[in-house]
Design a protein around this motif. Structure first.
Motif: not given
Length: 160
Positions: A91-96, A120-129, A149-156
């Motif tokens: 799998w890979k990250v689609g966006n966060i 940079t850490t995830l080797n993604l394009d800036i528009d993916q985060i 606090a922080a909330y996040a959603v990740a699409l793989l």
């Protein structure tokens, strides 16, 4: 199924004598976050979202606070390890998409740097985060400036 989503949440107490690190960025503030690692709530929420998308548990399973090996750990190093787990499973990250909830300090000036560190850490394009910030309108422990606090959603996405 070719896509999976996961959500993550984290909160840490604000204290004196600790650095405030969010998204791998050290932010000048009189208070920092208390935790076993660097207590980077944004990065922790993102890791939990990524792990959750593949039903792999949470970061406490991989980096338990009872293990001294992780004391003071840089959360971006941990994020890189979580990303490797994802990649190893095909799998890979689609966006966060993420949001930090804090009354102070103002985070808008730091969001670009956070996005840069995470991509940079995830080797993604800036528009993916996406990183957003809001307050809790002085309600609850975050509103009383007892924590952040922080909330996040990740699409793989499945790698073909």
């Amino acid at each position: 199924m070719n896509i999976r989503i996961g959500n993550g949440y984290d909160i840490h107490k604000l204290v004196t004598g600790r650095a405030l690190i969010l998204g791998g960025v050290k932010i000048n503030h009189e208070l920092g976050l208390l935790g076993h690692s660097d207590a980077d709530v944004l990065t922790h929420a993102i890791m939990d979202a990524m792990l959750g998308a593949l039903s792999l548990g949470d970061i406490g399973h991989y980096f338990p606070p009872t293990d001294e090996k992780w004391a003071g750990a840089d959360s971006l190093v941990l994020l890189k390890q979580v990303n490797q787990l994802i990649l190893e499973r095909g799998w890979k990250v689609g966006n966060i998409d993420s949001v930090i909830v804090a009354e102070r300090p103002k985070l808008k000036p730091h969001i670009k740097a956070m996005r840069y560190m995470l991509t940079t850490t995830l080797n993604l394009d800036i528009d993916q985060i996406s990183v957003k910030a809001t307050t809790n309108e002085q309600l609850g422990p975050v509103g009383r400036e007892e924590g952040i606090a922080a909330y996040a959603v990740a699409l793989l996405e499945k790698v073909n």
